[in-house]
Design an enzyme around this catalytic site. Structure first.
Site, short mmCIF file in Angstrom:
data_model
loop_
_atom_site.label_atom_id
_atom_site.label_comp_id
_atom_site.label_asym_id
_atom_site.label_seq_id
_atom_site.Cartn_x
_atom_site.Cartn_y
_atom_site.Cartn_z
N ARG A 1 0.85 -1.19 0.00
CA ARG A 1 0.00 0.00 0.00
C ARG A 1 0.87 1.23 0.00
O ARG A 1 1.70 1.40 0.89
CB ARG A 1 -0.82 -0.01 1.30
CG ARG A 1 -2.26 -0.03 1.08
CD ARG A 1 -3.08 -0.09 2.32
NE ARG A 1 -2.57 0.41 3.56
CZ ARG A 1 -3.34 0.82 4.55
NH1 ARG A 1 -4.65 0.85 4.38
NH2 ARG A 1 -2.85 1.21 5.69
N THR B 1 -0.99 7.53 -0.71
CA THR B 1 -2.29 7.44 -1.39
C THR B 1 -3.13 6.26 -0.90
O THR B 1 -4.33 6.20 -1.17
CB THR B 1 -2.08 7.24 -2.90
OG1 THR B 1 -1.41 5.97 -3.08
CG2 THR B 1 -1.21 8.33 -3.49
N ASP C 1 0.33 -2.96 12.29
CA ASP C 1 0.81 -3.36 10.96
C ASP C 1 1.11 -4.86 10.98
O ASP C 1 2.08 -5.29 11.61
CB ASP C 1 2.07 -2.56 10.60
CG ASP C 1 2.46 -2.79 9.15
OD1 ASP C 1 2.67 -3.97 8.77
OD2 ASP C 1 2.53 -1.83 8.37
N ASP D 1 4.63 -6.04 9.71
CA ASP D 1 5.71 -5.72 10.65
C ASP D 1 5.66 -6.63 11.88
O ASP D 1 6.71 -7.05 12.39
CB ASP D 1 5.61 -4.25 11.09
CG ASP D 1 6.12 -3.31 10.01
OD1 ASP D 1 6.82 -3.77 9.10
OD2 ASP D 1 5.83 -2.11 10.10
C1 PRP Z 1 -1.24 -4.60 4.42
C2 PRP Z 1 -2.12 -5.83 4.51
C3 PRP Z 1 -2.94 -5.75 3.25
C4 PRP Z 1 -3.11 -4.26 3.09
C5 PRP Z 1 -4.48 -3.89 3.56
O1 PRP Z 1 -0.19 -4.82 3.58
O2 PRP Z 1 -1.40 -7.02 4.64
O3 PRP Z 1 -2.30 -6.32 2.13
O4 PRP Z 1 -2.14 -3.62 3.93
O5 PRP Z 1 -4.74 -2.55 3.31
P1 PRP Z 1 -5.83 -2.09 2.25
O6 PRP Z 1 -7.06 -2.95 2.48
O7 PRP Z 1 -6.08 -0.66 2.59
O8 PRP Z 1 -5.27 -2.27 0.88
P2 PRP Z 1 0.97 -3.72 3.38
O9 PRP Z 1 0.64 -2.84 2.22
O10 PRP Z 1 1.25 -3.05 4.68
O11 PRP Z 1 2.19 -4.58 2.91
P3 PRP Z 1 2.99 -5.76 3.67
O12 PRP Z 1 2.07 -6.95 3.76
O13 PRP Z 1 4.14 -5.97 2.75
O14 PRP Z 1 3.42 -5.26 5.03
N1 URA Z 2 -2.42 -2.92 6.98
C1 URA Z 2 -2.11 -3.38 8.22
O1 URA Z 2 -1.16 -4.16 8.37
N2 URA Z 2 -2.84 -2.97 9.26
C2 URA Z 2 -3.88 -2.14 9.13
O2 URA Z 2 -4.53 -1.81 10.14
C3 URA Z 2 -4.20 -1.67 7.84
C4 URA Z 2 -3.46 -2.09 6.79
#
Ligand code: PRP
Ligand code: URA
Length: 218
Positions: free
Chosen positions: A113, A117, A209, A212
């Site tokens: 994400r 944005t 997160d 993380d």
């Molecule tokens: C997180 C999560 C989803 C997304 C959800 O991933 O694992 O994929 O955010 O958010 P959304 O519904 O608003 O799209 P992130 O982009 O943090 O990446 P990561 O899994 O690599 O940490």
């Molecule tokens: N991605 C995450 O990992 N946590 C949230 O709360 C939203 C998006």
């Protein structure tokens, strides 16, 4: 102002709120819970959710012989299941599902994400062969705005997938509504629908997160 959300208003939504799942999810939400325990609990919940998701999978009759007598047994019908986690955090759900369905084929979709944005950015996609004939489970622990899940489902449909199930741990009403509107044919399984999103697009109360916390990159 909290969003008033009624799960029964979204026909494609399945809330899997077994007591064991709720208990484990509460421990995951706690800010003191460390990476090792967080990962283990996510894996355990994923296994429990997969049990529920596969409940109505079709079966076929097979003639077999036990050491005692011939009999008719049941086996899963069709091509092997596909599991397509959304990287990174979806990987944390993979082992739990594979414990129940060890012969499943595994693909990966890389999306992150954009922090400004909140739009999903695709950086990787590798799918098993024959996605058009497989049931695909798409795990991702967090369904926040729904942008990432919606983009992943669109990508799978572009590649020919017709039978897809989205599997998330924690969701926000915004994300559930978005995916249900963009992909009304895709069942959405979640363990919780939380209150809302904050101004950074994080689920409230959520668990922070997920990527993380799974990978210890806080
Ligand atoms: C997180 C999560 C989803 C997304 C959800 O991933 O694992 O994929 O955010 O958010 P959304 O519904 O608003 O799209 P992130 O982009 O943090 O990446 P990561 O899994 O690599 O940490
Ligand atoms: N991605 C995450 O990992 N946590 C949230 O709360 C939203 C998006």
């Amino acid at each position: 102002m909290p969003d008033i959300f009624h799960p029964s208003d979204v026909p494609s939504l399945h809330l899997v709120n077994h007591p064991l799942i709720q208990h484990k999810l509460t421990i995951m939400r706690m800010k003191e819970t460390g990476t090792k325990e967080f990962r283990e609990l996510l894996s355990e919940i994923s296994m429990l959710m997969a049990y529920e998701i596969t409940r109505d999978f079709p079966l076929r009759d097979v003639e077999i012989e036990t050491p005692v007598a011939p009999c008719c047994g049941k086996m899963l019908e069709g091509k092997k299941l596909g599991i397509v986690p959304i990287l990174r955090a979806g990987l944390g759900m993979l082992d739990g599902i594979l414990m129940l369905v060890p012969a499943a084929r595994v693909g990966h979709i890389g999306l992150y994400r954009d922090p400004e944005t909140l739009a999903p950015v695709e950086y990787y996609a590798k799918l098993p062969s024959g996605v058009e004939d497989r049931t695909l489970i798409v795990p991702d622990p967090m369904l926040a705005t729904g942008g990432s899940a919606s983009a992943a489902l669109a990508l799978l449909k572009e590649k020919g997938a017709k039978n897809i199930i989205l599997m998330c741990l924690v969701s926000a009403p915004e994300g559930v509504r978005r995916v249900a509107a963009d992909h009304p044919d895709v069942p959405i399984y979640v363990a919780a629908v939380d209150e809302c999103l904050n101004s950074h697009g994080y689920i409230v109360p959520g668990l922070g997160d997920a990527g993380d916390r799974i990978f210890g990159t806080l």
